[in-house]
Design an enzyme around this catalytic site. Structure first.
Site, PDB file in Angstrom:
ATOM      1  N   GLY A  22       0.761  -1.250   0.000  1.00 23.65           N
ATOM      2  CA  GLY A  22       0.000   0.000   0.000  1.00 23.65           C
ATOM      3  C   GLY A  22       0.785   1.288   0.000  1.00 23.65           C
ATOM      4  CB  CYS A  43     -14.348   3.355 -30.010  1.00 25.40           C
ATOM      5  SG  CYS A  43     -14.533   1.766 -29.205  1.00 25.40           S
ATOM      6  CD  GLU A  44     -14.981   3.027 -23.939  1.00 24.88           C
ATOM      7  OE1 GLU A  44     -15.505   3.752 -23.069  1.00 24.88           O
ATOM      8  OE2 GLU A  44     -15.375   1.892 -24.209  1.00 24.88           O
ATOM      9  CD  GLU A  80       0.226  -9.265   1.633  1.00 24.27           C
ATOM     10  OE1 GLU A  80      -0.634  -8.456   1.224  1.00 24.27           O
ATOM     11  OE2 GLU A  80      -0.078 -10.343   2.166  1.00 24.27           O
ATOM     12  N   PRO A  81       4.641  -5.403  -0.526  1.00 29.35           N
ATOM     13  CG  PRO A  81       6.909  -4.796  -0.657  1.00 29.35           C
ATOM     14  CD  PRO A  81       5.963  -5.766   0.017  1.00 29.35           C
ATOM     15  N   GLY A  82       3.981  -3.819  -3.669  1.00 31.76           N
ATOM     16  CA  GLY A  82       3.949  -4.033  -5.110  1.00 31.76           C
ATOM     17  C   GLY A  82       4.422  -2.769  -5.808  1.00 31.76           C
ATOM     18  NE  ARG A  83       0.471   2.296  -6.003  1.00 26.68           N
ATOM     19  CZ  ARG A  83      -0.593   2.369  -6.820  1.00 26.68           C
ATOM     20  NH1 ARG A  83      -0.474   2.931  -7.997  1.00 26.68           N
ATOM     21  NH2 ARG A  83      -1.756   1.878  -6.453  1.00 26.68           N
ATOM     22  CE1 TYR A 141      -8.258   2.162  -9.759  1.00 27.92           C
ATOM     23  CE2 TYR A 141      -6.276   2.296 -11.094  1.00 27.92           C
ATOM     24  CZ  TYR A 141      -7.230   1.550 -10.440  1.00 27.92           C
ATOM     25  OH  TYR A 141      -7.147   0.186 -10.460  1.00 27.92           O
TER      26      TYR A 141
HETATM   27  N1  LLP Z   1      -1.542  -7.004  -0.711  1.00 27.86           N
HETATM   28  C1  LLP Z   1      -2.843  -7.066  -1.026  1.00 27.86           C
HETATM   29  C2  LLP Z   1      -3.725  -7.987  -0.300  1.00 27.86           C
HETATM   30  C3  LLP Z   1      -3.348  -6.250  -2.056  1.00 27.86           C
HETATM   31  O1  LLP Z   1      -4.638  -6.301  -2.369  1.00 27.86           O
HETATM   32  C4  LLP Z   1      -2.465  -5.365  -2.750  1.00 27.86           C
HETATM   33  C5  LLP Z   1      -2.957  -4.503  -3.826  1.00 27.86           C
HETATM   34  C6  LLP Z   1      -1.094  -5.365  -2.378  1.00 27.86           C
HETATM   35  C7  LLP Z   1      -0.682  -6.189  -1.349  1.00 27.86           C
HETATM   36  C8  LLP Z   1      -0.097  -4.488  -3.061  1.00 27.86           C
HETATM   37  O2  LLP Z   1      -0.379  -3.149  -2.867  1.00 27.86           O
HETATM   38  P1  LLP Z   1       0.660  -2.009  -3.341  1.00 27.86           P
HETATM   39  O3  LLP Z   1       1.884  -2.124  -2.463  1.00 27.86           O
HETATM   40  O4  LLP Z   1       0.972  -2.256  -4.757  1.00 27.86           O
HETATM   41  O5  LLP Z   1      -0.090  -0.750  -3.130  1.00 27.86           O
HETATM   42  N2  LLP Z   1      -4.815  -1.197  -9.739  1.00 27.86           N
HETATM   43  C9  LLP Z   1      -4.643  -0.187  -8.719  1.00 27.86           C
HETATM   44  C10 LLP Z   1      -4.011  -0.761  -7.465  1.00 27.86           C
HETATM   45  C11 LLP Z   1      -4.778  -1.927  -6.900  1.00 27.86           C
HETATM   46  C12 LLP Z   1      -4.107  -2.520  -5.692  1.00 27.86           C
HETATM   47  C13 LLP Z   1      -4.761  -3.807  -5.311  1.00 27.86           C
HETATM   48  N3  LLP Z   1      -4.178  -4.470  -4.188  1.00 27.86           N
HETATM   49  C14 LLP Z   1      -3.823   0.970  -9.280  1.00 27.86           C
HETATM   50  O6  LLP Z   1      -3.459   0.938 -10.457  1.00 27.86           O
HETATM   51  O7  LLP Z   1      -3.588   1.963  -8.591  1.00 27.86           O
END
Ligand code: LLP
Length: 415
Positions: free
Chosen positions: A239, A345-346, A273-276, A319
């Protein structure tokens, strides 16, 4: 920490010019910097050094195999959100004990897959799911490790579409229900409760909600321990946001400084659980101008129509997300306000509105920056558009890590 910068007038990725890569592989094209992914992974790992922690990279942000493998090589574990992501994690070389399985709607087939593998933890989202994991495990005569995802009712102060920790959101179990649920779960022969989990949203730039969620986990762990349920880990979710517009956002270290004093109280290992945070700034979407036209004939504003749009990067339209958009080779053409739009086409198929850009020209190459997370993974085939190709820059070399989909491949599924 981003691999994209200018050498004179030209945008490069880790010293490799982008124009020849686009000429070779075509556009739309995703380009990633391996060194940036590594640096950003290490920044989190370093920030939490000295406290028992495991980084389970959230595959949903970007699960292209080469990127998933790169993260495994760096020492990351994995957070999978579907059977497909579990499969990708295994193919990238993760062992089941390195995988946590999250997600609000896991099917029986997906639960069975995770149970058979023996993943580190299934992060359960409801009382019903606990019973399903128990039943499937007992059928197989195994005990499955679960973590209970709580809904801490904390406002993450992010875009409502990516806010998950409010009681009005579909995610997790209300804290007040957890003690009774744990008492029930302890009577079940098919499960072991090993953790508590919270994930309150994404692109969070205020540390207070993240700290409050950590506090909720610690308090609940203490209450459960007093009632006889001893867990092994707290999963703080992902997050933490990144800066898309250059404004200041908390660093990994500031995040660690905000949550570590709280979790230290519990003395439990943590899962992150970092992603972004790891991949967003490490990727750019390259796209060429296919048309330039005046808005409403006024002459003071242009549409730059690109060969990429919502099918390659849906974040701006979904978003209202801001991504910097820059010409790969900066010219000294006069600046003009443009709406940078896609070819679909949007009317909402827009990459950026009201951008001051050197007057764009047909054929010019542009980069949409900070597109490494939730970019290619959210791409679609709308208008029968093939999924884009992807290139990774590593050790000064540009490697194709996913070739462009073909129309034949798209149609191969159809009868
Ligand atoms: N853990 C869980 C359970 C999650 O649902 C998520 C993201 C993460 C970890 C990773 O979160 P992060 O560190 O990446 O913020 N498509 C949207 C973001 C959706 C995130 C969904 N869950 C966007 O493009 O902003």
């Amino acid at each position: 920490m981003t691999g994209f910068y200018r050498q004179d007038a030209t945008l490069v990725c880790d010293d490799v010019p982008l124009e020849p890569i686009a000429a070779l592989h075509g556009t739309p094209l995703y380009v990633y910097s391996a060194s940036t992914i590594a640096a950003r992974y290490r920044a989190i790992d370093d920030a939490f050094a000295g406290y028992p922690h495991a980084i389970h990279y959230a595959l949903k942000a970007n699960s292209t195999l080469a990127i998933t493998r790169l993260l495994r090589g760096l020492g990351s574990a994995a957070d999978a959100n579907s059977g497909g992501e579990i499969d990708v994690a295994l193919r990238a070389g993760f062992i089941p004990a390195q995988i946590v399985f999250t997600g609000v709607g896991k099917t029986m087939a997906e639960l069975g897959q995770a149970i058979d593998l023996g993943v580190r933890s299934i992060n359960v989202e409801s009382a019903g799911e606990i019973d399903r994991v128990d039943a499937l495990s007992r059928e197989r005569q195994v005990r499955t490790k679960i973590a209970i995802r709580i809904n801490p009712d904390v406002d993450a102060k992010t875009h409502p579409h990516i806010s998950t920790g409010l009681k009005t959101n579909k995610f997790g179990i209300v804290i007040a229900d957890v003690p009774a649920l744990c008492a029930h779960a302890r009577t079940l022969a098919g499960i072991d409760i090993v953790g508590l989990h919270a994930h309150i949203g994404s692109q969070i730039t205020d540390l207070n909600p993240l700290a409050r969620a950590a506090r909720a986990l610690v308090d609940l762990a203490r209450e459960l321990a007093a009632a006889g349920t001893r867990i092994e880990h707290l999963d703080l979710g992902g997050g933490l946001g990144v800066s898309y517009d250059g404004s200041r956002v908390p660093s990994a270290r500031e995040y660690a400084d905000a949550v570590l004093p709280i979790v230290r109280d519990a003395g439990l290992a943590i899962v992150l659980e970092p992603g972004r945070q790891i991949v967003a700034p490490a990727g750019a979407l390259l796209t060429r101008v296919v048309d330039v036209k005046e808005a409403g004939g006024s002459g003071d504003r242009l549409f730059a129509v690109m060969d990429a749009g919502m099918t390659e990067l849906i974040r701006p339209m979904l978003y209202n997300a801001f991504h910097r958009i820059e010409p790969v080779v900066r010219t000294d053409a006069p600046l003009i306000s443009c709406d940078v739009v896609g070819p679909l086409c949007e009317s909402s198929d827009t990459l950026g509105r009201d951008r001051m850009l050197p007057r764009p020209r047909v054929g010019e190459l542009y980069a949409v920056l900070d597109a490494g997370a939730y970019g290619s993974v959210m791409a679609s085939n709308y208008n029968r558009r093939p999924l884009p190709a992807e290139v990774m820059i590593e050790n000064g070399k540009a490697m194709l890590i996913r070739r462009r989909q073909t129309i034949d491949e798209l149609l191969a599924l159809e009868i």
